[in-house]
Design a protein around this motif. Structure first.
Motif, PDB file in Angstrom:
ATOM      1  N   THR A 168       0.871  -1.358   0.110  1.00 37.86           N
ATOM      2  CA  THR A 168      -0.114   0.053   0.090  1.00 37.86           C
ATOM      3  C   THR A 168       1.011   1.220   0.113  1.00 37.86           C
ATOM      4  OG1 THR A 168      -0.330   0.020   2.403  1.00 37.86           O
ATOM      5  CG2 THR A 168      -1.909  -1.218   1.218  1.00 37.86           C
ATOM      6  N   GLN A 169       2.164   1.075  -0.121  1.00 40.89           N
ATOM      7  CA  GLN A 169       3.077   2.277  -0.340  1.00 40.89           C
ATOM      8  C   GLN A 169       3.965   1.984  -1.461  1.00 40.89           C
ATOM      9  OE1 GLN A 169       4.872   3.237   3.723  1.00 40.89           O
ATOM     10  NE2 GLN A 169       6.991   3.852   2.545  1.00 40.89           N
ATOM     11  N   VAL A 170       3.751   2.932  -2.420  1.00 37.97           N
ATOM     12  CA  VAL A 170       4.659   2.836  -3.696  1.00 37.97           C
ATOM     13  C   VAL A 170       5.339   4.262  -3.589  1.00 37.97           C
ATOM     14  CG1 VAL A 170       4.345   2.808  -6.134  1.00 37.97           C
ATOM     15  CG2 VAL A 170       2.955   1.144  -4.482  1.00 37.97           C
ATOM     16  N   TRP A 182       9.213  23.170 -11.417  1.00 42.24           N
ATOM     17  CA  TRP A 182       8.028  22.711 -10.718  1.00 42.24           C
ATOM     18  C   TRP A 182       7.758  21.311 -11.015  1.00 42.24           C
ATOM     19  CZ3 TRP A 182       6.667  27.081 -13.615  1.00 42.24           C
ATOM     20  CH2 TRP A 182       7.158  28.319 -13.221  1.00 42.24           C
ATOM     21  N   SER A 183       7.342  20.428  -9.943  1.00 36.52           N
ATOM     22  CA  SER A 183       6.875  19.057 -10.337  1.00 36.52           C
ATOM     23  C   SER A 183       5.553  18.998  -9.276  1.00 36.52           C
ATOM     24  CB  SER A 183       7.906  18.243  -9.894  1.00 36.52           C
ATOM     25  OG  SER A 183       8.546  18.417  -8.904  1.00 36.52           O
ATOM     26  N   TYR A 184       4.361  18.545 -10.011  1.00 39.64           N
ATOM     27  CA  TYR A 184       3.275  18.123  -9.221  1.00 39.64           C
ATOM     28  C   TYR A 184       2.603  16.911  -9.538  1.00 39.64           C
ATOM     29  CZ  TYR A 184       2.780  23.122  -8.593  1.00 39.64           C
ATOM     30  OH  TYR A 184       3.158  24.671  -8.097  1.00 39.64           O
ATOM     31  N   TYR A 185       1.960  16.460  -8.682  1.00 35.36           N
ATOM     32  CA  TYR A 185       1.214  15.096  -9.012  1.00 35.36           C
ATOM     33  C   TYR A 185      -0.106  14.977  -8.527  1.00 35.36           C
ATOM     34  CZ  TYR A 185       1.212  13.499  -4.307  1.00 35.36           C
ATOM     35  OH  TYR A 185       1.001  13.356  -2.853  1.00 35.36           O
ATOM     36  N   ARG A 186      -0.988  14.316  -9.230  1.00 29.47           N
ATOM     37  CA  ARG A 186      -2.456  14.026  -8.586  1.00 29.47           C
ATOM     38  C   ARG A 186      -2.894  12.662  -8.689  1.00 29.47           C
ATOM     39  NH1 ARG A 186      -5.619  17.643 -12.678  1.00 29.47           N
ATOM     40  NH2 ARG A 186      -5.186  15.791 -13.993  1.00 29.47           N
ATOM     41  N   LEU A 187      -3.434  12.117  -7.857  1.00 31.27           N
ATOM     42  CA  LEU A 187      -3.928  10.816  -7.730  1.00 31.27           C
ATOM     43  C   LEU A 187      -5.039  10.770  -7.672  1.00 31.27           C
ATOM     44  CD1 LEU A 187      -2.482   7.933  -7.346  1.00 31.27           C
ATOM     45  CD2 LEU A 187      -2.707   8.249  -4.811  1.00 31.27           C
ATOM     46  N   ASP A 188      -5.651   9.860  -8.594  1.00 31.94           N
ATOM     47  CA  ASP A 188      -7.202   9.441  -8.644  1.00 31.94           C
ATOM     48  C   ASP A 188      -8.236  10.557  -8.749  1.00 31.94           C
ATOM     49  OD1 ASP A 188      -6.472   6.873  -8.451  1.00 31.94           O
ATOM     50  OD2 ASP A 188      -6.518   6.718  -6.448  1.00 31.94           O
ATOM     51  N   SER A 189      -7.803  11.854  -9.540  1.00 30.58           N
ATOM     52  CA  SER A 189      -8.497  12.731  -9.267  1.00 30.58           C
ATOM     53  C   SER A 189      -8.412  13.496 -11.039  1.00 30.58           C
ATOM     54  CB  SER A 189      -8.016  13.871  -8.282  1.00 30.58           C
ATOM     55  OG  SER A 189      -8.732  15.151  -8.595  1.00 30.58           O
ATOM     56  N   THR A 190      -9.228  14.418 -11.353  1.00 32.39           N
ATOM     57  CA  THR A 190      -9.279  15.165 -12.412  1.00 32.39           C
ATOM     58  C   THR A 190      -9.333  16.722 -12.199  1.00 32.39           C
ATOM     59  OG1 THR A 190     -11.445  14.975 -12.921  1.00 32.39           O
ATOM     60  CG2 THR A 190     -10.222  13.295 -13.941  1.00 32.39           C
ATOM     61  N   LEU A 204       3.856   7.237  -2.071  1.00 35.23           N
ATOM     62  CA  LEU A 204       2.519   7.440  -1.946  1.00 35.23           C
ATOM     63  C   LEU A 204       1.929   6.557  -0.955  1.00 35.23           C
ATOM     64  CD1 LEU A 204       1.909   6.990  -5.916  1.00 35.23           C
ATOM     65  CD2 LEU A 204       1.950   9.347  -4.490  1.00 35.23           C
ATOM     66  N   LEU A 205       1.368   6.833   0.018  1.00 32.37           N
ATOM     67  CA  LEU A 205       1.040   6.277   1.070  1.00 32.37           C
ATOM     68  C   LEU A 205      -0.423   5.715   1.409  1.00 32.37           C
ATOM     69  CD1 LEU A 205       2.669   8.413   3.704  1.00 32.37           C
ATOM     70  CD2 LEU A 205       3.831   6.334   2.540  1.00 32.37           C
ATOM     71  N   ALA A 206      -0.838   4.778   1.940  1.00 27.48           N
ATOM     72  CA  ALA A 206      -2.187   4.263   2.288  1.00 27.48           C
ATOM     73  C   ALA A 206      -2.836   4.192   0.967  1.00 27.48           C
ATOM     74  CB  ALA A 206      -2.819   5.168   3.432  1.00 27.48           C
ATOM     75  N   LEU A 207      -2.279   3.556   0.023  1.00 27.20           N
ATOM     76  CA  LEU A 207      -3.235   3.162  -1.129  1.00 27.20           C
ATOM     77  C   LEU A 207      -3.925   2.069  -1.126  1.00 27.20           C
ATOM     78  CD1 LEU A 207      -0.200   3.449  -3.552  1.00 27.20           C
ATOM     79  CD2 LEU A 207      -1.770   5.020  -3.327  1.00 27.20           C
ATOM     80  N   SER A 208      -5.205   2.301  -1.300  1.00 27.24           N
ATOM     81  CA  SER A 208      -6.300   1.321  -1.265  1.00 27.24           C
ATOM     82  C   SER A 208      -6.060   0.170  -2.470  1.00 27.24           C
ATOM     83  CB  SER A 208      -7.601   1.963  -1.144  1.00 27.24           C
ATOM     84  OG  SER A 208      -7.813   2.531  -2.628  1.00 27.24           O
ATOM     85  N   GLU A 209      -6.777  -0.895  -1.986  1.00 30.28           N
ATOM     86  CA  GLU A 209      -6.686  -1.763  -2.997  1.00 30.28           C
ATOM     87  C   GLU A 209      -7.479  -1.660  -4.111  1.00 30.28           C
ATOM     88  OE1 GLU A 209      -7.655  -6.800  -3.603  1.00 30.28           O
ATOM     89  OE2 GLU A 209      -8.003  -5.752  -1.525  1.00 30.28           O
TER      90      GLU A 209
END
Length: 305
Positions: A168-170, A182-190, A204-209
């Protein structure tokens, strides 16, 4: 007396360093041109005749006369296809000219058209007015050449696209041989508001299955065609499955050439002047102390403190 004089010399050296380095630290902090808010249209992108790789930004501001406008909405079309709506915002700006502060309310439009195909494209932007008329704002012809972007595109080391992890941690890490702004990231969002700034490598912490979509946006100091900042956007999909075979991501530090580091840095010559002055002050102090000791041996008495 000697301790007092030595303290005085050290304090003087520190004050000299602060005095010299303060203007150096302020170097480059130049106030923006205060006259860029004159009423009218200010187009920043796109520019006809330029080559883009592969994303194009529609970016302009309109400073209404006396902060009054009759514009209701904006639209654009690509290659004479159907019109699409452009969102805009109105936000107060304060500009100082000769000590007088002016508050203006520009209309700002910022839209990224992503992943255009190689070749020539036309972009037209229109303003729709409250009286029913339509005004042409931008009519640009540009060229797309995606091959120029390869050296300016981040190579994602982790997570890998279409890869399954049993943890769950990648780590999120990438490498690029260009100077990064600059560097930015977005997870599971638009949503643009969900973009998070980060430097270097993070986890990336606490990732769900299940499935996750990662968006990585990296802006380099220069672009393949100009000395202007350049942004690349990448999207990858990866999966979390605790029952999958072990696949431990390796956190590898991104390589950057010696003179092209991610973090801001100062050249060694920045420190030469203050260091030289310290050496001179200490040398003078040693000469003074040596003469005092010689004088004391000759006269048999010291200076009054």
């Amino acid at each position: 007396m000697q301790k007092t004089s030595l303290s005085f010399v050290i304090l003087t050296a520190i004050l000299v360093i602060v005095f010299l380095m303060d203007p150096l630290a302020q170097y480059g902090a130049v106030e923006a041109n205060p006259y860029t808010f004159a009423p009218g249209l200010h187009v920043y992108s796109p520019t006809s005749g330029l080559t883009y790789i592969p994303n194009v930004v529609i970016n302009f501001k309109i400073y209404p006369q006396n902060n009054v406008t009759d514009i209701d909405s904006f639209s654009y079309n690509l290659d004479n296809n159907a019109n699409s709506t452009l969102t805009f915002r109105i936000r107060a700006e304060n500009h100082s000219v000769n000590g007088i502060v002016y508050t203006v309310y520009p209309i700002t439009v910022y839209k990224t058209i992503e992943n255009l195909a190689n070749g020539v494209h036309t972009i037209a932007v229109y303003a729709h007015n409250s009286n029913g008329t339509i005004s042409s704002i931008i009519n640009s012809t540009i060229t797309i050449d995606t091959t120029l972007a390869i050296p300016y595109t981040a190579f994602i080391i982790s997570p890998l696209n279409q890869t399954t992890y049993n943890t769950t941690q990648v780590p999120l890490t990438y490498t690029i041989n260009k100077e990064i702004l600059w560097s930015y990231y977005r997870l599971d969002s638009t949503k643009s508001s969900d973009l998070k700034n980060f430097n270097g490598n993070i986890s990336l912490l606490a990732l769900s299955e299940g499935q996750h979509e990662l968006t990585l946006a990296v802006t380099t100091k220069t672009s393949p065609t100009s000395q202007q900042p350049y942004q690349t956007i990448q999207r990858i999909v990866f999966f979390i499955d605790p029952t999958a075979p072990s696949l431990t991501p390796t956190l590898t530090a991104p390589y950057l050439p010696p003179n092209d580091r991610n973090a801001p840095h100062l050249e060694p010559t920045f420190y030469l002047l203050p260091i030289s002055i310290i050496v001179i002050i200490i040398a003078i102090a040693l000469v003074i102390f040596s003469r005092r000791k010689t004088f004391q041996r000759i006269t048999g008495k010291g200076f009054e403190s």
